[in-house]
Design an enzyme around this catalytic site. Structure first.
Site, mmCIF file in Angstrom:
data_model
loop_
_atom_site.group_PDB
_atom_site.id
_atom_site.type_symbol
_atom_site.label_atom_id
_atom_site.label_comp_id
_atom_site.label_asym_id
_atom_site.label_seq_id
_atom_site.Cartn_x
_atom_site.Cartn_y
_atom_site.Cartn_z
ATOM 1 N N HIS A 156 -6.585 -4.015 10.405
ATOM 2 C CA HIS A 156 -7.785 -4.819 10.158
ATOM 3 C C HIS A 156 -8.543 -5.058 11.473
ATOM 4 O O HIS A 156 -8.593 -6.204 11.953
ATOM 5 C CB HIS A 156 -7.389 -6.173 9.546
ATOM 6 C CG HIS A 156 -6.685 -6.089 8.218
ATOM 7 N ND1 HIS A 156 -6.040 -7.167 7.640
ATOM 8 C CD2 HIS A 156 -6.547 -5.063 7.352
ATOM 9 C CE1 HIS A 156 -5.531 -6.808 6.466
ATOM 10 N NE2 HIS A 156 -5.811 -5.524 6.269
ATOM 11 N N GLU A 192 0.839 -1.216 0.000
ATOM 12 C CA GLU A 192 0.000 0.000 0.000
ATOM 13 C C GLU A 192 0.870 1.260 0.000
ATOM 14 O O GLU A 192 0.367 2.345 0.286
ATOM 15 C CB GLU A 192 -0.921 0.018 1.227
ATOM 16 C CG GLU A 192 -1.845 -1.178 1.384
ATOM 17 C CD GLU A 192 -3.043 -1.172 0.425
ATOM 18 O OE1 GLU A 192 -3.139 -0.243 -0.404
ATOM 19 O OE2 GLU A 192 -3.850 -2.113 0.494
ATOM 20 N N GLU A 232 -16.954 10.405 23.842
ATOM 21 C CA GLU A 232 -15.755 11.156 23.441
ATOM 22 C C GLU A 232 -15.443 11.063 21.949
ATOM 23 O O GLU A 232 -14.525 11.725 21.465
ATOM 24 C CB GLU A 232 -14.548 10.674 24.254
ATOM 25 C CG GLU A 232 -14.760 10.839 25.743
ATOM 26 C CD GLU A 232 -13.814 11.842 26.393
ATOM 27 O OE1 GLU A 232 -12.674 11.954 25.932
ATOM 28 O OE2 GLU A 232 -14.236 12.499 27.356
ATOM 29 N N HIS A 276 -2.670 1.618 8.614
ATOM 30 C CA HIS A 276 -3.754 0.784 8.118
ATOM 31 C C HIS A 276 -3.781 -0.517 8.915
ATOM 32 O O HIS A 276 -2.745 -1.158 9.089
ATOM 33 C CB HIS A 276 -3.550 0.493 6.631
ATOM 34 C CG HIS A 276 -4.407 -0.619 6.116
ATOM 35 N ND1 HIS A 276 -5.789 -0.584 6.172
ATOM 36 C CD2 HIS A 276 -4.095 -1.821 5.565
ATOM 37 C CE1 HIS A 276 -6.279 -1.700 5.674
ATOM 38 N NE2 HIS A 276 -5.271 -2.474 5.300
ATOM 39 N N HIS A 291 -12.703 -4.739 4.914
ATOM 40 C CA HIS A 291 -11.240 -4.776 4.900
ATOM 41 C C HIS A 291 -10.624 -4.173 6.166
ATOM 42 O O HIS A 291 -9.853 -4.830 6.845
ATOM 43 C CB HIS A 291 -10.726 -4.061 3.638
ATOM 44 C CG HIS A 291 -9.249 -4.144 3.457
ATOM 45 N ND1 HIS A 291 -8.628 -4.034 2.234
ATOM 46 C CD2 HIS A 291 -8.236 -4.305 4.356
ATOM 47 C CE1 HIS A 291 -7.318 -4.147 2.374
ATOM 48 N NE2 HIS A 291 -7.054 -4.306 3.664
HETATM 49 O O1 2HA Z 1 -0.329 -5.160 4.091
HETATM 50 O O2 2HA Z 1 -3.290 -5.049 4.799
HETATM 51 O O3 2HA Z 1 -4.228 -3.985 2.568
HETATM 52 C C1 2HA Z 1 -1.392 -6.012 3.852
HETATM 53 C C2 2HA Z 1 -2.652 -5.255 3.800
HETATM 54 C C3 2HA Z 1 -3.094 -4.759 2.478
HETATM 55 ZN ZN ZN Z 2 -5.262 -4.403 4.590
#
Ligand code: 2HA
Ligand code: ZN
Length: 301
Positions: free
Chosen positions: A167, A141, A195, A165, A236
């Protein structure tokens, strides 16, 4: 093994010992590297990084670059085209996680799992100057991160340095049961915990399900990042930005906790979102007023 044990192990393995002995420190001991590694480890502890899931980038300050430079490779590696052009960040340096690498392994071996890359002057290619040893490459990414760094740097007058990022389970679960629009998600999250409106007064953006790692998700995310510091990727995860590791981690943590509360409240309510008690729009306005924050009015009734 605790984070501190892992950090100690990394040091006793002798990273950068030769150069470290001269300067008294190793790259892994610099403040921004420690903050980066700690965030990776904290995200792993939270359960947000199964396998190689998630990625993190940090835009170095000029001071960071100066203190880190003595640890850079003597011969920088080759330039690699990014597939996007980000001229406003030409010449910038980023610390990044590596593609395919696991967040749970970062603290034990930073030099293998993360690396510093430099953009060229036109901002369309990068080269690795430290770390990512054994043929590692920046996160898949990386172009999405760089594009969004540019957008957030512009939106925050240069304050934004971190893009993260992950998950997180409950945010992802929410994307199965709610309409995928920014207004709906923002209102649900603001009303899940008092909050929230203070932590993300601009709300969250939502992008529909898309193939990760490509130019389309990068563009869709960066459109929403112009006026949000957090964007949900349907089925995602979450993509967030901030000035510091603390504020960026804290933002993702707060959103995930609100999503957890919302899911639990719905379950306690037999699956329905028609709750007996909730925070009113007037209540949200009152918080904004008392905390002196400017809230995204378009998300209020
Ligand atoms: O790095 O999460 O979106 C792996 C991921 C791709
Ligand atoms: Zn991801």
């Amino acid at each position: 093994m605790t984070f501190l044990d892992q950090a100690q192990e990394a040091l006793t393995q002798g990273f950068d010992t030769a150069r470290g002995a001269v300067s008294g420190v190793a790259m892994e001991q610099l403040g921004f590297v420690r903050g980066f590694v700690r965030l990776c480890n904290d995200g792993w502890d939270q359960g947000w990084h199964e396998r190689n899931g998630g990625n993190l980038t940090y835009r170095l300050t000029d001071e960071d670059v100066e203190t880190a430079r003595k640890f850079f490779d003597k011969e920088p590696r080759e330039w690699t085209p990014m597939g996007v052009e980000v001229p406003s960040l030409g010449g910038a340096y980023f610390l990044t996680t590596g593609t395919g690498n696991y967040m749970r392994n970062v603290a034990g071996n930073p030099k293998k799992n993360i690396g510093i890359v430099q953009l060229n002057e036109t901002g369309d290619a990068y080269r690795i100057v430290w770390g990512l040893i054994d043929g590692g490459r920046p996160t898949s990414e990386f172009p999405t991160h760089v594009m969004n760094h540019a957008v957030r740097v512009a939106a925050t007058d240069g304050e934004c340095r971190v893009i993260y990022h992950a998950h997180p389970t409950n945010v992802i679960a929410m994307t199965f049961v709610l309409p995928l629009d920014s207004r709906t998600f923002t209102r649900v999250l603001w009303k899940a915990m008092t909050e929230c409106v203070v932590v993300f007064p601009q709300g969250v953006g939502v992008v529909p399900w898309m193939v990760p790692g490509g130019a389309d998700i990068a563009k869709a995310t960066s459109e929403l990042m112009k006026d949000h510091d957090a964007v949900v990727w349907a089925q995602h995860g979450l993509f967030v930005s901030g000035a510091t590791f603390d504020s960026t981690f804290g933002l993702l943590h707060t959103i995930e906790k609100a999503a957890d509360i919302y899911g639990k409240a719905r379950m306690m309510n037999g699956g329905s979102d028609a709750f007996m008690n909730t925070i009113t729009d007037e209540g949200l306005r009152q918080i904004a007023k008392d905390f002196n924050i400017s809230i995204n009015e378009s998300y209020l009734d």
